[in-house]
Design a protein around this motif. Sequence first.
Motif, mmCIF file in Angstrom:
data_model
loop_
_atom_site.group_PDB
_atom_site.id
_atom_site.type_symbol
_atom_site.label_atom_id
_atom_site.label_comp_id
_atom_site.label_asym_id
_atom_site.label_seq_id
_atom_site.Cartn_x
_atom_site.Cartn_y
_atom_site.Cartn_z
ATOM 1 N N GLU A 1 0.930 -1.106 0.158
ATOM 2 C CA GLU A 1 -0.071 0.033 0.143
ATOM 3 C C GLU A 1 0.891 1.218 -0.093
ATOM 4 O OE1 GLU A 1 -3.394 -2.111 2.836
ATOM 5 O OE2 GLU A 1 -2.821 -0.004 3.137
ATOM 6 N N TYR B 1 3.863 10.587 15.387
ATOM 7 C CA TYR B 1 3.769 9.750 16.673
ATOM 8 C C TYR B 1 5.142 9.302 16.912
ATOM 9 C CZ TYR B 1 -1.304 9.361 16.461
ATOM 10 O OH TYR B 1 -2.723 9.614 16.274
ATOM 11 N N LEU C 1 1.701 4.349 21.730
ATOM 12 C CA LEU C 1 2.016 5.530 20.892
ATOM 13 C C LEU C 1 1.941 6.694 21.460
ATOM 14 C CD1 LEU C 1 1.395 3.244 18.777
ATOM 15 C CD2 LEU C 1 0.803 4.824 17.410
ATOM 16 N N LEU D 1 6.290 7.376 13.625
ATOM 17 C CA LEU D 1 5.059 7.122 12.609
ATOM 18 C C LEU D 1 4.576 8.310 12.446
ATOM 19 C CD1 LEU D 1 3.640 4.021 14.582
ATOM 20 C CD2 LEU D 1 4.526 3.809 12.208
ATOM 21 N N ARG E 1 -9.371 16.743 11.090
ATOM 22 C CA ARG E 1 -8.890 16.268 12.447
ATOM 23 C C ARG E 1 -9.926 15.774 13.374
ATOM 24 N NH1 ARG E 1 -7.273 19.061 17.148
ATOM 25 N NH2 ARG E 1 -8.615 20.607 16.802
ATOM 26 N N TYR F 1 -11.107 13.261 15.343
ATOM 27 C CA TYR F 1 -10.783 12.029 16.182
ATOM 28 C C TYR F 1 -11.879 10.898 16.350
ATOM 29 C CZ TYR F 1 -6.403 14.794 17.409
ATOM 30 O OH TYR F 1 -5.341 15.262 17.196
ATOM 31 N N LEU F 2 -13.074 11.786 16.659
ATOM 32 C CA LEU F 2 -14.213 10.935 16.677
ATOM 33 C C LEU F 2 -14.766 9.930 15.798
ATOM 34 C CD1 LEU F 2 -16.579 13.551 18.656
ATOM 35 C CD2 LEU F 2 -15.012 11.899 19.936
ATOM 36 N N THR F 3 -14.542 10.061 14.501
ATOM 37 C CA THR F 3 -14.761 9.353 13.423
ATOM 38 C C THR F 3 -13.805 8.878 12.541
ATOM 39 O OG1 THR F 3 -15.466 11.520 12.315
ATOM 40 C CG2 THR F 3 -17.117 10.108 13.690
ATOM 41 N N ASP F 4 -12.620 10.056 12.291
ATOM 42 C CA ASP F 4 -11.955 9.605 11.219
ATOM 43 C C ASP F 4 -10.714 8.577 11.340
ATOM 44 O OD1 ASP F 4 -11.479 13.103 9.611
ATOM 45 O OD2 ASP F 4 -13.235 11.551 9.848
ATOM 46 N N THR F 5 -10.705 7.645 10.470
ATOM 47 C CA THR F 5 -9.608 6.669 10.585
ATOM 48 C C THR F 5 -8.160 7.185 10.297
ATOM 49 O OG1 THR F 5 -11.096 5.051 9.654
ATOM 50 C CG2 THR F 5 -8.714 4.518 9.639
ATOM 51 N N GLN F 6 -7.281 6.807 11.186
ATOM 52 C CA GLN F 6 -6.038 7.184 11.172
ATOM 53 C C GLN F 6 -5.349 6.458 10.105
ATOM 54 O OE1 GLN F 6 -3.908 9.352 14.061
ATOM 55 N NE2 GLN F 6 -5.365 10.580 14.137
ATOM 56 N N PHE G 1 -1.647 4.981 8.904
ATOM 57 C CA PHE G 1 -0.399 5.370 9.222
ATOM 58 C C PHE G 1 0.547 4.867 8.070
ATOM 59 C CE2 PHE G 1 -0.356 6.034 13.615
ATOM 60 C CZ PHE G 1 -1.689 5.704 14.005
ATOM 61 N N GLY G 2 1.765 5.517 8.185
ATOM 62 C CA GLY G 2 3.010 5.127 7.173
ATOM 63 C C GLY G 2 3.822 3.961 7.701
ATOM 64 N N SER H 1 -15.116 8.193 22.109
ATOM 65 C CA SER H 1 -14.790 7.117 20.853
ATOM 66 C C SER H 1 -13.920 6.089 21.300
ATOM 67 C CB SER H 1 -14.797 7.840 19.518
ATOM 68 O OG SER H 1 -15.783 8.796 19.384
ATOM 69 N N TYR I 1 -7.171 -1.015 16.876
ATOM 70 C CA TYR I 1 -6.263 -1.117 15.532
ATOM 71 C C TYR I 1 -5.380 -2.294 15.680
ATOM 72 C CZ TYR I 1 -6.754 3.824 13.852
ATOM 73 O OH TYR I 1 -7.270 4.869 13.633
ATOM 74 N N GLU J 1 3.073 -0.917 10.454
ATOM 75 C CA GLU J 1 2.165 0.230 10.867
ATOM 76 C C GLU J 1 0.917 -0.184 11.556
ATOM 77 O OE1 GLU J 1 3.003 -0.254 7.679
ATOM 78 O OE2 GLU J 1 1.096 0.194 6.654
ATOM 79 N N VAL K 1 -10.879 8.252 22.462
ATOM 80 C CA VAL K 1 -10.857 9.450 22.301
ATOM 81 C C VAL K 1 -11.472 10.108 23.442
ATOM 82 C CG1 VAL K 1 -11.767 11.231 20.565
ATOM 83 C CG2 VAL K 1 -10.968 9.243 19.558
ATOM 84 N N PHE L 1 -3.730 6.048 23.054
ATOM 85 C CA PHE L 1 -3.363 4.789 22.703
ATOM 86 C C PHE L 1 -3.036 3.769 23.830
ATOM 87 C CE2 PHE L 1 -2.934 4.544 18.011
ATOM 88 C CZ PHE L 1 -3.224 5.956 17.597
#
Lengths: 115, 112
Positions: free
Chosen positions: A1, A35, A43, A90, A97, A99-104, A106-107, B32, B36, B43, B91, B102
């Motif tokens: 990916e 992070y 993290l 990371l 931004r 946080y309540l809903t958005d997926t993070q 990661f690299g 929330s 993960y 990652e 959250v 985390f």
Amino acid sequence: ETGVTQTPRHLVMGMTNKKSLKCEQHLGHNAMYWYKQSAKKPLELMFVYSLEERVENNSVPSRFSPECPNSSHLFLHLHTLQPEDSALYLCASSQQRRYLTDTQYFGPGTRLTVL
Amino acid sequence: RKEVEQDPGPFNVPEGATVAFNCTYSNSASQSFFWYRQDCRKEPKLLMSVYSSGNEDGRFTAQLNRASQYISLLIRDSKLSDSATYLCVVVGAPANDYKLSFGAGTTVTVRA
């Protein structure tokens, strides 16, 4: 990916060196994050940028300096680091931004060793 | 008290077994919750969100217990590919600007 890429993947540096970590996201997101992940520890969120503006700085030492020239790129400039700064760094991005809903997303991280 | 705590494990289970573990959080106003998954030297990736009513995604079931302030993850019919570290993400409250916390992760190893 290839959604979020980071370079270099591995970095070894001395305490007097200056180096930079690079992150690039190809997802069209508006928020980017740095992070720190140390062994057996949670993290730690270091910096948050939203629409290229730094919105959070979680009491990170000044030897870490972030830069966000545009919404797709994020840098972490390093200077005079300490051995305890050795960790996996990371980068992540999210649509907003929210946080309540958005997926993070990661690299793969940069594994940093400070000698 | 840590904001988010997880049993580090490892949980060593045979293929086909069921494994479950919890994550406790200290802020009762947390908003929330997520699980993960982080494979070795990779990652973290979102596994699933945790809803108040509980939710299921295939062999994975997540539950939230607000009264006791913990979330759980249950994996049924474990596969070798489920071997990973599972990170709990919480959250925080609006008063904390929705701080993202985390856990250190729970390691699961599924053996043949």
